[in-house]
Each structure stands twice: as C-alpha cells, then as structure tokens.
Design a protein around this motif. Structure first.
Motif, PDB file in Angstrom:
ATOM      1  N   VAL A 185     -28.797   9.353  19.879  1.00  0.00           N
ATOM      2  CA  VAL A 185     -28.311   8.882  21.174  1.00  0.00           C
ATOM      3  C   VAL A 185     -28.683   9.903  22.248  1.00  0.00           C
ATOM      4  O   VAL A 185     -28.437  11.093  22.080  1.00  0.00           O
ATOM      5  CB  VAL A 185     -26.770   8.711  21.119  1.00  0.00           C
ATOM      6  CG1 VAL A 185     -26.190   8.517  22.494  1.00  0.00           C
ATOM      7  CG2 VAL A 185     -26.406   7.562  20.209  1.00  0.00           C
ATOM      8  N   GLU A 186     -29.279   9.430  23.332  1.00  0.00           N
ATOM      9  CA  GLU A 186     -29.655  10.331  24.430  1.00  0.00           C
ATOM     10  C   GLU A 186     -28.582  10.286  25.491  1.00  0.00           C
ATOM     11  O   GLU A 186     -28.276   9.233  26.027  1.00  0.00           O
ATOM     12  CB  GLU A 186     -30.988   9.897  25.019  1.00  0.00           C
ATOM     13  CG  GLU A 186     -32.144  10.231  24.104  1.00  0.00           C
ATOM     14  CD  GLU A 186     -33.431  10.450  24.866  1.00  0.00           C
ATOM     15  OE1 GLU A 186     -33.403  11.183  25.869  1.00  0.00           O
ATOM     16  OE2 GLU A 186     -34.441   9.891  24.455  1.00  0.00           O
ATOM     17  N   LEU A 190     -23.704   3.831  26.164  1.00  0.00           N
ATOM     18  CA  LEU A 190     -23.140   4.958  25.387  1.00  0.00           C
ATOM     19  C   LEU A 190     -21.616   4.919  25.332  1.00  0.00           C
ATOM     20  O   LEU A 190     -21.012   5.659  24.574  1.00  0.00           O
ATOM     21  CB  LEU A 190     -23.555   6.288  26.023  1.00  0.00           C
ATOM     22  CG  LEU A 190     -25.010   6.678  25.859  1.00  0.00           C
ATOM     23  CD1 LEU A 190     -25.259   8.025  26.477  1.00  0.00           C
ATOM     24  CD2 LEU A 190     -25.348   6.709  24.389  1.00  0.00           C
ATOM     25  N   THR A 199     -25.275  12.296  19.037  1.00  0.00           N
ATOM     26  CA  THR A 199     -26.574  12.885  19.399  1.00  0.00           C
ATOM     27  C   THR A 199     -27.446  12.997  18.161  1.00  0.00           C
ATOM     28  O   THR A 199     -28.656  12.748  18.213  1.00  0.00           O
ATOM     29  CB  THR A 199     -26.390  14.295  20.016  1.00  0.00           C
ATOM     30  OG1 THR A 199     -25.349  14.231  20.960  1.00  0.00           O
ATOM     31  CG2 THR A 199     -27.653  14.776  20.709  1.00  0.00           C
ATOM     32  N   GLN A 248     -28.607   2.991  30.064  1.00  0.00           N
ATOM     33  CA  GLN A 248     -28.397   3.617  28.745  1.00  0.00           C
ATOM     34  C   GLN A 248     -27.019   4.276  28.676  1.00  0.00           C
ATOM     35  O   GLN A 248     -26.362   4.240  27.645  1.00  0.00           O
ATOM     36  CB  GLN A 248     -29.479   4.650  28.465  1.00  0.00           C
ATOM     37  CG  GLN A 248     -30.732   4.017  27.865  1.00  0.00           C
ATOM     38  CD  GLN A 248     -31.793   5.050  27.586  1.00  0.00           C
ATOM     39  OE1 GLN A 248     -31.963   5.986  28.354  1.00  0.00           O
ATOM     40  NE2 GLN A 248     -32.526   4.871  26.507  1.00  0.00           N
ATOM     41  N   ASP A 307     -28.688  11.886  28.366  1.00  0.00           N
ATOM     42  CA  ASP A 307     -29.209  12.020  29.723  1.00  0.00           C
ATOM     43  C   ASP A 307     -30.217  10.910  30.053  1.00  0.00           C
ATOM     44  O   ASP A 307     -31.202  11.140  30.724  1.00  0.00           O
ATOM     45  CB  ASP A 307     -29.835  13.403  29.921  1.00  0.00           C
ATOM     46  CG  ASP A 307     -30.794  13.753  28.795  1.00  0.00           C
ATOM     47  OD1 ASP A 307     -30.925  12.926  27.872  1.00  0.00           O
ATOM     48  OD2 ASP A 307     -31.400  14.829  28.844  1.00  0.00           O
TER      49      ASP A 307
END
Lengths: 252, 275
Positions: free
Chosen positions: A177-178, A189, A173, A185, A180
């Motif tokens: 890095v998102e 991850l 994060t 995406q 949600d």
C-alpha cells in the motif's frame, strides 16, 4: 522516553503537589485563556506554560505540543481570517473576502487560546500519575469510579493507539500500500488503515472490560484505595497562582 | 536473493542489530531463532525496508533497500505479521485477496486467475468475512493475500503463534509447499524448535542483536552452549538422540529414531539368543 501524554518522573514542586491542585492549575490556565479578552494575557498564559514546561524538564513535550497543536492553530487561523468582516480592512481579497485588523486579532487569539488550553493539560499529565488522578477524582471529588476510570483510560490509550496505528501502517505498507499516492488512492486507503485499527480497539476494549470486571471493578467504592492525598502547605503557592490567574483573566 | 553486509541498526545510541552479515539464496528456507528482544523482528523489518539500517547495506535481488520504497519492495517481498488482524480488512476473503493487485499493474483477467488459484489451495469459502475466521484461518488468509502478489521472498514473523497443532501444521505445510513448488525463499522467525527442525534446513540464531550462529538446523540443534546462549531448547528428538549417544544427523526425526531403536532391540535380542 515517555510519550507526550505519559507521566515523566521528576522531583519538582509540581510533581510533589496534590493531584487535584495540579488539575485545578491546568484548568484555571485553560479557562483563564477563554475568559480574558486581552491578547496580552493570552500571550502571558502561553508563555507561562512554555517556560513552566521547560522548567519542569519537559521541553520535548512542549515542543511536540507546539508543533502538533500549532499546525492546527495555523490552519484555523488561515481558514478563518478571510471570513471575519468586522474591523478595518487591511487587505481586500477576491470574492468579497478581506483581511481586517479585528480578524487578525480574533484569529490570533483563537490560536493562542487553543494552544493555551493544550499545553497545561499535557504538562499536568506529565507531572501526575494517572492512578493518582483517578484516586483523587474518586476519593475527593466523589466522581463514580467507572467515570474516572473511563477518563483516565481514554488518556492512557491514546499513546497505545498511536503504536497500534503505526503497526497497522507498517503491515499495510508491507502489503504494497502506498501512503503517498493520489487523492483517489488515499480514499481507498481508509478501509485498510481504519478497519484493522477499529477491530483492534474493540478487541482491546472488550478484553480490558472483561478483565476489569473479573477483578472486581464494580466493587470499588469511594473509600477504597490505600493511598491518601492530604493537602499540604507546599500546595499553597500553586493555589495562590490559580486565584491570581483567575482574577487577572476576569478583570481583563 | 538476500544479502546483508555488516548491517547495524540503532535507536538513540542503543544498537538493536550489530554488524549482521548473511546471504540467503533463492529458494532457501531458513528459520530465525533467538530469545525475545534479540532483534529478530527488527532484522525482518530491516530486510522489508520498513526501517533503514544505520550502518551497512541490505540488498534484495541485488538492489539496496535504502533506495527503494517499501511499496516497491512489496512487489517481490511478502511480510506476514505475527498478528494477522493488522493486515486484514476486506469484507470477504475474495476481496481481501484482490486488494491492491491493480496498484501493481496486474491486468483484471490475470488478477482474477491469481485469486482463483490462491483460493484453490486456501480451501476456504471465498465469501466468508476474514474477521469471522479462526486465528489459524485468518493467518492463512493473510499469507494468501501476500502470495497472490507472487513474491519471491516471504518474511514470516512467528506465523504459528497462538495456533493449535492442526492449524499450525496447515500453516506450515502451506508455507513449505510455496517454498518447494513455487521456489519462494522463506525466512521465518520461530521459537518452536520442532517446527524449525521439521521445516527449515537452515537456522540463524540471534542474541543481543548479533547473529551468533548460522548453519544446518540439525547441526545447530546439537550445539548446546549456543542454544543456551540464545535461550533456546533443542527439539525433543534431537535431545533424545543426543542422550542415546547418537552422532549428529544419525537419527534426528521420529522415523529414523524408531528405526534405530528397532534395530538396536533386534540386535540386542540376537546377541541374547547367541549367549
């Protein structure tokens, strides 16, 4: 505050009971839930675990288990319900699917069996030190130490891996890095989250295996260990409860 | 750049950070020191927005971290963890550096030029697997993977732990170059007072979740009572200079101390010649 699978110190009769008796009681409640055909017995066993958990001062563990396993049970209930074709149709659904009375019963029972199998194990680990469990598995059941060690280490590692996962998530994060994002995406991850976790697990396993070997892991025999675990009269009620639950589960 | 206004952070009524207030300007290089459990990593995580303060506010470039997602903060703030293995996952160094630039909306050509530029100072084979590198190299790749995003603030959590002297110097020289040439603000946790003295002009000291000292590293190194309270020992040069009775800042590094010794010896010899 101990984690959900960690020992919680206390002085209840179950804390003092013989480790194998506690393991037997948990196993009997789990197996009893699968042996019985009665929904009411399943409900009673679940209620026994919930009330027992609160009486042992482990309300937090009970709530966390119900929340975690409960959501899985709910998911399985919803997914399976339309596909059970036996019984009287209560609600017809598109594509030939339906909700039947037997479907409701089976799916509810499946959920209760899963919950009923999870809670006793969580509570058993809450009142039993893993070292005591390993010692009795080896000394009294004759299970080779390496297998007993693997079982208890796997249990001990679950909270450790949760912490490791949290740290990996924090690290990724912080890299922007998102978590949600969109489905695409989320697929991207998988490597950033799984590779560091896998690497850390393998490193940890290798280090622990080496450390254990260097400390004489393979020298341990059935008779090794200083502590002895004799059965006492205080274990009798728990053993009687095991027999009672098993009988009720078989005849219902 | 960073502004903390009476920040506190508590877990289950246990206060890990108590009333921390500080201001760090753009381009500063500050060390954060203190004993284990003093709250250094917690403070850094608060600044990164990974955890939110229970009281007070943290402003990064004028915007509160409360209202911003970590992924948004990561556009301007880079956080280097003590263990680089939690950040690295790419099959090659090039892949590691490229990851996530498209999330930021960086164009392909810009991303390529940033990666090439970063590889230039990293001086490692871009096709090597990050996990096959030494600890120091992995730490530098993790730093490079942050720098490629062009952060204006770097938060470093004990970046030299577990590194040998050569790796440690490579790491610190890289950080110092980013600070000096690119104007990146650096806040670095360290237990190594030699590194703090050599690289960070400013030092903050934490004890029991409170900032107990904030000032020039050279001056704080002489505050024996404060260092003791924070379970720190001064850098060797400072300790030696103090034992020789020198004033703060008079000779706190090897070169100036050598000069002082040489001039003292020379002066002593001349005095002996006169008599």
């Amino acid at each position: 505050m101990p984690g959900i699978l960690e020992y919680q110190s206390g002085d209840t009769f179950l804390h003092r009971a013989h480790p194998l008796v506690k393991l037997l009681l948990a196993a009997v409640i789990c197996v009893g839930g699968f042996l019985t055909q009665s929904l009411w017995v399943n409900l009673a066993l679940l209620a026994l675990s919930i009330v027992g958990g609160f009486a042992l001062g482990m309300g937090r563990k009970v709530k966390a288990s119900l929340k975690g396993a409960g959501s899985l049970c709910l998911f399985l209930f919803v997914v399976q319900l339309p596909f059970v074709r036996m019984g009287r149709t209560l609600l017809p659904l598109p594509f030939g699917l339906r909700i039947t009375d037997l479907g409701l019963r089976y799916c509810a029972q499946l959920g209760m069996r899963l919950l009923g199998a999870t809670l006793p194990l969580v509570l058993m680990l809450g009142v039993t030190r893993l070292s005591d469990l390993t010692n009795t598995l080896v000394a009294q059941l004759g299970i080779p130490y390496r297998y007993a060690f693997v079982i208890t280490t796997a249990i001990r590692f679950i909270p450790v891996l949760f912490v490791e996962m949290r740290d990996v998530i924090e690290a990724q994060t912080a890299r922007g890095v998102e978590l949600d994002g969109s489905f695409k995406q989320k697929i991207r991850l998988i490597p950033p989250l799984c590779v560091p976790l896998l690497v850390s697990c393998v490193q940890r396993m290798e280090n622990n295996a080496l450390a254990a070997e260097l400390r004489g892991f393979y020298l341990r025999k059935r008779g090794s260990g200083y502590r002895r675990y004799p059965l006492s009269a205080a274990d009798a009620p728990a053993l009687a409860a095991c027999a009672l639950i098993l009988i009720i589960a078989i005849i219902t | 750049m960073i502004l903390l206004e009476n920040v506190s952070y508590a877990i289950e009524s246990r206060e890990l950070i108590s009333g921390a207030s500080l201001r760090i300007g753009q381009g500063e290089f500050a060390a954060l020191a203190g004993e284990n459990g003093a709250g250094k990593s917690t403070l850094l995580k608060l600044i990164m927005g990974l955890i939110k303060p229970t009281r007070g506010d943290i402003l990064i470039q004028g915007a509160s971290t409360r209202d911003r997602k970590v992924s948004a903060l990561a556009r301007t703030v880079g956080y280097l963890f003590q263990n680089p293995d939690r950040q690295l996952f790419g099959a090659t160094i090039r892949q590691e550096l490229s990851f996530g630039l498209d999330f930021l909306g960086v164009s392909k050509s810009d991303a390529e030029s940033r990666v090439e530029e970063t590889l230039g100072w990293l001086k490692l084979d871009p096709d090597r697997a990050p996990l096959s590198l030494s600890r120091g190299e992995r730490q530098r790749v993790a730093l490079a993977s942050l720098f490629v995003r062009r952060p204006s603030l770097l938060l470093l959590d004990e970046p030299t732990t577990g590194l040998d002297y050569r790796e440690c110097m490579q790491m610190m020289n890289t950080v110092a170059r980013l600070n000096r040439e690119d104007g990146v603000t650096v806040l670095m946790i360290t237990h190594d007072m030699e590194i703090a003295l050599d690289f960070a002009p400013r030092m903050l000291t934490l004890s029991g979740g409170r900032i107990i000292a904030d000032g020039s590293t050279r001056e704080l190194m002489r505050d024996e009572a404060m260092l003791k309270r924070a379970s720190l020992i001064p850098a060797q040069m400072v300790a030696l200079a103090r034992r020789l009775g020198l004033a703060p800042g008079e000779a706190d590094d090897a070169d100036s101390l050598a000069e002082w010794v040489a001039s003292s010896v020379k002066g002593g010899a001349q005095r002996a010649g006169h008599t």
